[in-house]
Design a protein around this motif. Sequence first.
Motif, PDB file in Angstrom:
ATOM      1  N   ILE A 312      11.262  25.472  14.854  1.00 65.33           N
ATOM      2  CA  ILE A 312      12.018  24.239  14.622  1.00 65.33           C
ATOM      3  C   ILE A 312      11.025  23.084  14.598  1.00 65.33           C
ATOM      4  CG2 ILE A 312      13.724  22.684  15.660  1.00 65.33           C
ATOM      5  CD1 ILE A 312      14.909  25.311  16.953  1.00 65.33           C
ATOM      6  N   LEU A 313      11.197  22.163  13.658  1.00 65.60           N
ATOM      7  CA  LEU A 313      10.302  21.014  13.538  1.00 65.60           C
ATOM      8  C   LEU A 313      10.985  19.766  14.101  1.00 65.60           C
ATOM      9  CD1 LEU A 313       7.662  19.725  12.506  1.00 65.60           C
ATOM     10  CD2 LEU A 313       8.785  19.439  10.275  1.00 65.60           C
ATOM     11  N   LEU A 314      10.294  19.085  15.005  1.00 67.74           N
ATOM     12  CA  LEU A 314      10.802  17.860  15.619  1.00 67.74           C
ATOM     13  C   LEU A 314       9.953  16.684  15.151  1.00 67.74           C
ATOM     14  CD1 LEU A 314      11.182  19.249  19.274  1.00 67.74           C
ATOM     15  CD2 LEU A 314      12.906  19.243  17.456  1.00 67.74           C
ATOM     16  N   LEU A 315      10.540  15.799  14.367  1.00 64.78           N
ATOM     17  CA  LEU A 315       9.844  14.614  13.853  1.00 64.78           C
ATOM     18  C   LEU A 315      10.373  13.396  14.600  1.00 64.78           C
ATOM     19  CD1 LEU A 315       9.982  15.380  10.009  1.00 64.78           C
ATOM     20  CD2 LEU A 315       8.106  15.867  11.606  1.00 64.78           C
ATOM     21  N   ASP A 316       9.685  13.009  15.650  1.00 63.46           N
ATOM     22  CA  ASP A 316      10.164  11.936  16.515  1.00 63.46           C
ATOM     23  C   ASP A 316       9.564  10.592  16.092  1.00 63.46           C
ATOM     24  OD1 ASP A 316      11.405  10.546  18.513  1.00 63.46           O
ATOM     25  OD2 ASP A 316      10.048  11.190  20.097  1.00 63.46           O
ATOM     26  N   ASP A 317      10.321   9.863  15.290  1.00 64.15           N
ATOM     27  CA  ASP A 317       9.940   8.513  14.875  1.00 64.15           C
ATOM     28  C   ASP A 317       8.582   8.487  14.175  1.00 64.15           C
ATOM     29  OD1 ASP A 317      10.695   5.857  14.639  1.00 64.15           O
ATOM     30  OD2 ASP A 317       9.608   5.243  16.436  1.00 64.15           O
TER      31      ASP A 317
END
Length: 372
Positions: A312-317
Amino acid sequence: MFLTNLTLTNYRNYEYETLNFGEGVNVILGENAQGKTNMMEAIYVLAMAKSHRTSNDKDLIRWNEEYAKIEGRAEKRSGSLTLELLISKKGKKARCNHIEQQRLSQYVGHLNVVMFAPEDLNLVKGSPQVRRRFVDMEIGQVSPVYIHDLSQYQKLLQQRNHYLKMMQARERSDEAVLDVLTEQLVLLAAKITLRRRQFLSLLEQWAMPIHYEISRGAEQLCIRYEPSVDVSEKAELSRIVEAYSETFAAMREREVQRGTTLVGPHRDDIAFFVNGKNVQTFGSQGQQRTTALAVKLAELELIFSELGDYPILLLDDVLSELDDFRQTHLLDAIRKKVQTFVTTTSIDGIKHDIIQEAAIYRVHSGSVTAPS
């Protein structure tokens, strides 16, 4: 691999929230300080059993509560998976498919994530500690034995440093004890060094063509592992053990004088080179960002090659930190193959149809409105 459900209880500013997610792009939308990053962090903690933002687990518990709980359900190629992490002031308890895991190293790796946040741009220009942490977290997702070895190494390192400090203060003088601690440390250090080298070699193979494409064919990326002992890139475990033993013997007097361990994986570093020049020292901000982006995209492919499932890819801001070209390249790379979570204060400036098709979750004061 994708997360179908997430339930938070007493986590940060969430009293209770349960959400269902789609397999594609899920946008967490809201103003600053409303809980967007807290939700992203919760997914990361569910996977890694630790936060990327704090080393103090008590920070994760809602104010005036005794515990926090994160629960999730995921779909993998091998089937459905339920995960539960209970965080209290006494420690953490983890369950996988309702079975309590005796060690966290047995738990980590069931759910795989890649986090990309503004601070990850410091992967290139930040301290060696940032790069070591990055390597350790990523290897740990595909190799539970690595987490165990690293944990044992850190405990032994603490014991050895404590004994060296006592020898420095002349409170202890039994060198046989130091010999035993050193011998135990050497084998673990060699195993960690070998695994890091193997991982970085694979990462470079994936990152090089990605970087070449993002730089429009103008730049060639190389990743160099810089261990604290002098060993060739093809040295086997036995030779690395010898190198550590020889180095510790040579450093013994200095270590006693300084009261600390001067060599080992805790002093390793990684260097990134573009067209033969060290990006940290000589690279522009654009080159540093291209390198960080290429490494993150390479992580996705490396984990897929090792496990057969995309993480899973998490693109935080982070999208707002990338220019239009890099932003487009990132979103094109994940299209229809990686479940992605994106936090942002606005989608107006993101010019890509993948965002327009995404499921939008609106966050306000620790409460989430799911898409209808």
